[in-house]
Design a protein around this motif. Structure first.
Motif, mmCIF file in Angstrom:
data_model
loop_
_atom_site.group_PDB
_atom_site.id
_atom_site.type_symbol
_atom_site.label_atom_id
_atom_site.label_comp_id
_atom_site.label_asym_id
_atom_site.label_seq_id
_atom_site.Cartn_x
_atom_site.Cartn_y
_atom_site.Cartn_z
ATOM 1 N N GLU A 52 0.812 -1.215 0.000
ATOM 2 C CA GLU A 52 0.000 0.000 0.000
ATOM 3 C C GLU A 52 0.850 1.272 0.000
ATOM 4 O OE1 GLU A 52 -3.973 0.218 2.111
ATOM 5 O OE2 GLU A 52 -2.790 1.516 3.412
ATOM 6 N N ALA A 53 1.859 1.336 0.863
ATOM 7 C CA ALA A 53 2.678 2.552 0.980
ATOM 8 C C ALA A 53 3.555 2.789 -0.255
ATOM 9 C CB ALA A 53 3.567 2.474 2.226
ATOM 10 N N ALA B 286 11.621 1.521 4.633
ATOM 11 C CA ALA B 286 12.352 1.940 5.844
ATOM 12 C C ALA B 286 11.762 3.232 6.390
ATOM 13 C CB ALA B 286 13.833 2.131 5.514
ATOM 14 N N GLY B 287 11.427 3.226 7.684
ATOM 15 C CA GLY B 287 10.865 4.404 8.335
ATOM 16 C C GLY B 287 9.395 4.621 8.062
ATOM 17 N N THR B 288 8.761 3.695 7.349
ATOM 18 C CA THR B 288 7.339 3.826 7.031
ATOM 19 C C THR B 288 6.496 3.067 8.038
ATOM 20 O OG1 THR B 288 7.920 3.899 4.677
ATOM 21 C CG2 THR B 288 5.612 3.496 5.213
ATOM 22 N N GLY B 289 5.484 3.729 8.576
ATOM 23 C CA GLY B 289 4.616 3.074 9.551
ATOM 24 C C GLY B 289 3.600 2.149 8.909
ATOM 25 N N ASN B 290 3.166 2.522 7.712
ATOM 26 C CA ASN B 290 2.164 1.718 7.011
ATOM 27 C C ASN B 290 2.834 0.525 6.338
ATOM 28 O OD1 ASN B 290 0.121 0.647 5.481
ATOM 29 N ND2 ASN B 290 -0.171 2.439 4.179
ATOM 30 N N ILE C 124 3.985 -6.263 5.924
ATOM 31 C CA ILE C 124 5.390 -6.531 5.616
ATOM 32 C C ILE C 124 6.207 -6.379 6.898
ATOM 33 C CG2 ILE C 124 7.419 -5.814 4.285
ATOM 34 C CD1 ILE C 124 5.173 -7.008 2.564
ATOM 35 N N ARG C 125 6.894 -7.424 7.285
ATOM 36 C CA ARG C 125 7.726 -7.373 8.487
ATOM 37 C C ARG C 125 8.964 -6.524 8.222
ATOM 38 N NH1 ARG C 125 6.449 -10.336 12.673
ATOM 39 N NH2 ARG C 125 8.560 -10.025 13.432
ATOM 40 N N HIS C 126 9.643 -6.143 9.309
ATOM 41 C CA HIS C 126 10.834 -5.292 9.172
ATOM 42 C C HIS C 126 12.071 -6.094 8.781
ATOM 43 C CE1 HIS C 126 9.073 -1.479 10.603
ATOM 44 N NE2 HIS C 126 8.269 -2.281 11.291
#
Length: 197
Positions: free
Chosen positions: A74-75, A106-110, A138-140
């Motif tokens: 989505e992001a 990276a750094g995206t909350g969504n 999506i996991r980190h």
């Protein structure tokens, strides 16, 4: 009942064959002597799936189906989408593709994402479409060693493990491809037995 799956992807064949449970004999492209790398030139999953099934039906006159599937984040405005297999440039480089998704997020909350699978079935000269989706996040980082593609970073809603941490049997109960295949199997069963009342 014999049916051609327009792929030589061993992972896809395993997933779909397990879902069919021996009810339908699935054969791959190399089983019918087709070594052609059918190019996916479509702009949508539907177009790419259709290109594959039409190619086989036109050249071999066999009932067949092609599929196209991928990850939509989505992001990232739906990326990698139809370019899922070659997102980082080289076709089928899963590590590079995963790395690119993680870097762009990276750094995206969504972290919302979904897998989508579209099947185009050419059945006695008529085309039928079946779609399956599964929503998740999506996991980190990567987790698990099973599956393929983006499975190590995709965690479906309602679970605390990724697709890559699931057994094939577990994944086949909820995956996008499994859901599309269930609709395909229902259609083929009705063709063989007639619709249930």
């Amino acid at each position: 009942m014999k049916l051609v799956f327009a792929t030589n992807n061993r992972h896809k064949l395993e997933e779909v064959s397990a879902k069919l449970n021996g009810a339908i004999e699935l054969v791959a492209l190399h089983d019918i002597g087709c070594d052609e790398d059918i190019e996916e030139t479509g702009a949508t999953f539907y177009e790419n799936a259709s290109i594959k099934s039409h190619y086989v039906y036109k050249n071999y006159r066999l009932n067949c189906f092609g599929d196209d599937s991928g990850l939509e984040v989505e992001a990232l405005n739906g990326e990698p989408g139809v370019y899922s297999a070659r997102y980082a440039g080289e076709h089928g480089n899963h590590d590079a593709n995963i790395k690119k998704v993680l870097e762009k997020l990276a750094g995206t909350g969504n972290r919302r994402a979904r897998f989508i699978s579209v099947i185009s079935l050419m059945w006695n000269g008529t085309e039928h479409f079946f779609e399956g989706t599964v929503e998740g996040t999506i996991r980190h980082g990567r987790r698990g060693t099973g599956g393929f593609g983006y499975d190590p970073i995709f965690q479906p809603y309602g679970f605390d493990i990724t697709f890559a941490e699931m057994t094939l049997e577990e994944k086949n109960k909820l995956s996008h491809r499994a859901r599309a295949v269930e609709k395909l199997v229902q259609f083929l069963t009705e063709q063989a037995t007639g619709p249930s009342l």
